[in-house]
Design a protein around this motif. Structure first.
Motif, PDB file in Angstrom:
ATOM      1  N   VAL A 213       0.832  -1.214   0.000  1.00 50.07           N
ATOM      2  CA  VAL A 213       0.000   0.000   0.000  1.00 50.07           C
ATOM      3  C   VAL A 213       0.867   1.266   0.000  1.00 50.07           C
ATOM      4  O   VAL A 213       0.472   2.293  -0.571  1.00 50.07           O
ATOM      5  CB  VAL A 213      -0.954  -0.013   1.212  1.00 50.07           C
ATOM      6  N   ASN A 214       2.040   1.185   0.590  1.00 49.13           N
ATOM      7  CA  ASN A 214       2.897   2.369   0.678  1.00 49.13           C
ATOM      8  C   ASN A 214       3.309   2.899  -0.694  1.00 49.13           C
ATOM      9  O   ASN A 214       3.625   4.087  -0.831  1.00 49.13           O
ATOM     10  CB  ASN A 214       4.156   2.059   1.496  1.00 49.13           C
ATOM     11  N   THR A 215       3.312   2.040  -1.699  1.00 51.03           N
ATOM     12  CA  THR A 215       3.733   2.485  -3.030  1.00 51.03           C
ATOM     13  C   THR A 215       2.741   3.441  -3.680  1.00 51.03           C
ATOM     14  O   THR A 215       3.087   4.140  -4.626  1.00 51.03           O
ATOM     15  CB  THR A 215       3.943   1.272  -3.961  1.00 51.03           C
ATOM     16  N   TYR A 216       1.516   3.502  -3.170  1.00 50.07           N
ATOM     17  CA  TYR A 216       0.496   4.369  -3.776  1.00 50.07           C
ATOM     18  C   TYR A 216       0.556   5.810  -3.263  1.00 50.07           C
ATOM     19  O   TYR A 216       0.045   6.721  -3.912  1.00 50.07           O
ATOM     20  CB  TYR A 216      -0.902   3.805  -3.504  1.00 50.07           C
ATOM     21  N   ASN A 217       1.113   6.015  -2.086  1.00 47.86           N
ATOM     22  CA  ASN A 217       1.202   7.356  -1.496  1.00 47.86           C
ATOM     23  C   ASN A 217      -0.164   8.042  -1.463  1.00 47.86           C
ATOM     24  O   ASN A 217      -0.353   9.157  -1.960  1.00 47.86           O
ATOM     25  CB  ASN A 217       2.206   8.224  -2.284  1.00 47.86           C
ATOM     26  N   PHE A 218      -1.137   7.351  -0.856  1.00 47.13           N
ATOM     27  CA  PHE A 218      -2.498   7.894  -0.791  1.00 47.13           C
ATOM     28  C   PHE A 218      -2.566   9.209   0.000  1.00 47.13           C
ATOM     29  O   PHE A 218      -3.472  10.018  -0.228  1.00 47.13           O
ATOM     30  CB  PHE A 218      -3.442   6.875  -0.152  1.00 47.13           C
ATOM     31  N   ALA A 219      -1.631   9.417   0.902  1.00 47.49           N
ATOM     32  CA  ALA A 219      -1.661  10.645   1.709  1.00 47.49           C
ATOM     33  C   ALA A 219      -1.512  11.894   0.854  1.00 47.49           C
ATOM     34  O   ALA A 219      -1.916  12.994   1.262  1.00 47.49           O
ATOM     35  CB  ALA A 219      -0.563  10.597   2.764  1.00 47.49           C
ATOM     36  N   ALA A 220      -0.933  11.754  -0.338  1.00 47.83           N
ATOM     37  CA  ALA A 220      -0.729  12.916  -1.208  1.00 47.83           C
ATOM     38  C   ALA A 220      -1.989  13.280  -2.004  1.00 47.83           C
ATOM     39  O   ALA A 220      -2.032  14.330  -2.655  1.00 47.83           O
ATOM     40  CB  ALA A 220       0.428  12.653  -2.179  1.00 47.83           C
ATOM     41  N   ARG A 221      -3.008  12.428  -1.922  1.00 49.01           N
ATOM     42  CA  ARG A 221      -4.243  12.718  -2.652  1.00 49.01           C
ATOM     43  C   ARG A 221      -4.925  13.942  -2.068  1.00 49.01           C
ATOM     44  O   ARG A 221      -5.005  14.105  -0.853  1.00 49.01           O
ATOM     45  CB  ARG A 221      -5.190  11.514  -2.550  1.00 49.01           C
ATOM     46  N   LYS A 222      -5.457  14.824  -2.929  1.00 49.14           N
ATOM     47  CA  LYS A 222      -6.106  16.059  -2.479  1.00 49.14           C
ATOM     48  C   LYS A 222      -7.599  16.087  -2.803  1.00 49.14           C
ATOM     49  O   LYS A 222      -8.275  17.053  -2.490  1.00 49.14           O
ATOM     50  CB  LYS A 222      -5.417  17.271  -3.122  1.00 49.14           C
TER      51      LYS A 222
END
Length: 380
Positions: free
Chosen positions: A78-87
């Motif tokens: 899951v870390n490869t998606y970097n969901f935290a950067a989604r706005k």
């Protein structure tokens, strides 16, 4: 004084050795008989049979490799998606263009919407199952079993197949929910044909090879159907990025989605409990491993799907104050993936040995409990 005791253990170990020797002899006997018959034949017979044997050796070598090597297995995928950067929530107009300053007034080019993280993860999980790895359940040698015995009934070569089916179960449930609710505007818009096609393909029989006996005749192999589903999922997300299709990231859709996933893993919990309570064979329970790895695969899949749902429904989660419990649920999902024993034991819960089925069931119930709690909060 010790001589009788030593003699007793010598007899025990001698008997065990004879038993192992007889078992090995029984397994090797058919091959020895075939070898003796083969050496007495002419080259007219040896040639074609040699080609067949070489082919079988190659097929078994490939099968053993695929059934035991888990390519690109990564509990932290899951870390490869970097969901935290989604706005943005899925389907919403993109507010920040590539290279633009991240301000509230920055806007993306016209007709640009946010892709669905759920759809991306579902496509990638299918790709992991059938492209990065071979789909074990429909391989001809897996279907043939061990001397006709289903591999699922043995302690060998079924763990990866069970894990893949668990991942596939998570993807199947996700594609159903995408069609029925997540991409429909308040349930009144028509069903998206691409996702409807995905749902049909993912419901395809998991064990089909190129030819079947019931019905008799040629078949489309399972991996081909799943690969076609990947194309449809990614095509849908490309259309979503162009704002030509919809993804309705509403609270009631989120409630329904969590409710269905909670039911899905609840069924798996019941399966683990039934096996744990009624078949306490410890390390000798030959069906405990496929139950465990199916549950593990399901959690592996839902870890990605639910992490993606947190990105697609970020607005709902933050507006309703669910962020703390949501983050805790994702942490518990990840923690469950740390359980990777070499040998699965289904011992009694009050016994001396490990009971991995009960441990996995405990993690599943924790995750389900959090999902139910969040559903109840949203439903108020």
């Amino acid at each position: 004084m010790l001589d009788p005791i030593v003699a007793f253990f010598q007899r025990i170990f001698s008997a065990i050795g004879r038993g192992i020797g007889l078992l090995v002899a029984w397994i090797c006997l058919p091959f020895l008989k075939i070898g003796q018959w083969f050496t007495g034949r002419s080259w007219i017979i040896k040639g074609p049979l040699g080609i067949v044997f070489a082919l079988l050796i190659g097929l078994y070598g490939y099968f053993l490799w695929q059934a035991t090597v888990w390519t690109n297995f990564n509990p932290d995928y899951v870390n490869t998606y970097n969901f935290a950067a989604r706005k943005n929530d899925a389907g919403q107009p993109v507010k920040v263009a590539a290279g633009a300053t991240a301000t509230a007034t920055a806007t993306a080019p016209a007709n640009t919407c946010e892709r669905s993280a759920i759809v991306d993860v579902a496509a990638d999980l299918i790709d992991y199952n059938v492209n990065q790895n071979a789909w074990i359940s429909s391989m001809i040698l897996y279907k043939a079993g061990l001397f006709g015995m289903d591999w699922d009934n043995t302690p060998w070569l079924d763990n990866k197949a069970s894990f893949q089916r668990g991942v596939n179960e998570a993807v199947r449930r996700t594609t159903v929910e995408l069609v029925d609710s997540l991409v429909r505007m308040r349930g009144t818009s028509g069903i998206n044909p691409q996702l409807q096609s995905v749902r049909s393909k993912m419901q395809y029989e998991e064990t089909n090879w190129y030819f079947g006996l019931s019905p008799f005749g040629p078949l489309t192999p399972t991996p081909s159907q799943y690969r076609a589903a990947i194309i449809d999922l990614r095509s849908f997300n490309d259309e979503l990025a162009k704002c030509t299709v919809t993804f309705d990231a509403r609270a009631d859709n989120f409630v329904e989605f969590m409710d269905r996933i909670a039911s899905s893993i609840g069924s798996t919990s019941a399966m683990l409990r039934e096996r744990s309570e009624n078949y306490n064979g410890g390390f000798f329970d030959t069906r405990a491993d496929d139950r465990f790895w199916f549950a593990y695969g399901q959690l592996y899949g839902y870890y990605g799907v639910l992490s993606a749902a947190g990105a697609d429904f970020d607005g709902v989660i933050n507006q309703r104050g669910l962020a703390p419990i949501w983050n805790e649920s994702i942490k518990q999902l990840r923690a469950s993936l740390n359980i990777q024993p070499w040998i699965i034991s289904n011992a009694r819960e009050d016994g001396l040995f490990a009971t991995h089925l009960a441990t996995m069931g405990f993690y599943i119930l924790r995750v389900r409990s959090n999902l139910v709690e969040m559903r109840d909060i949203l439903a108020r």
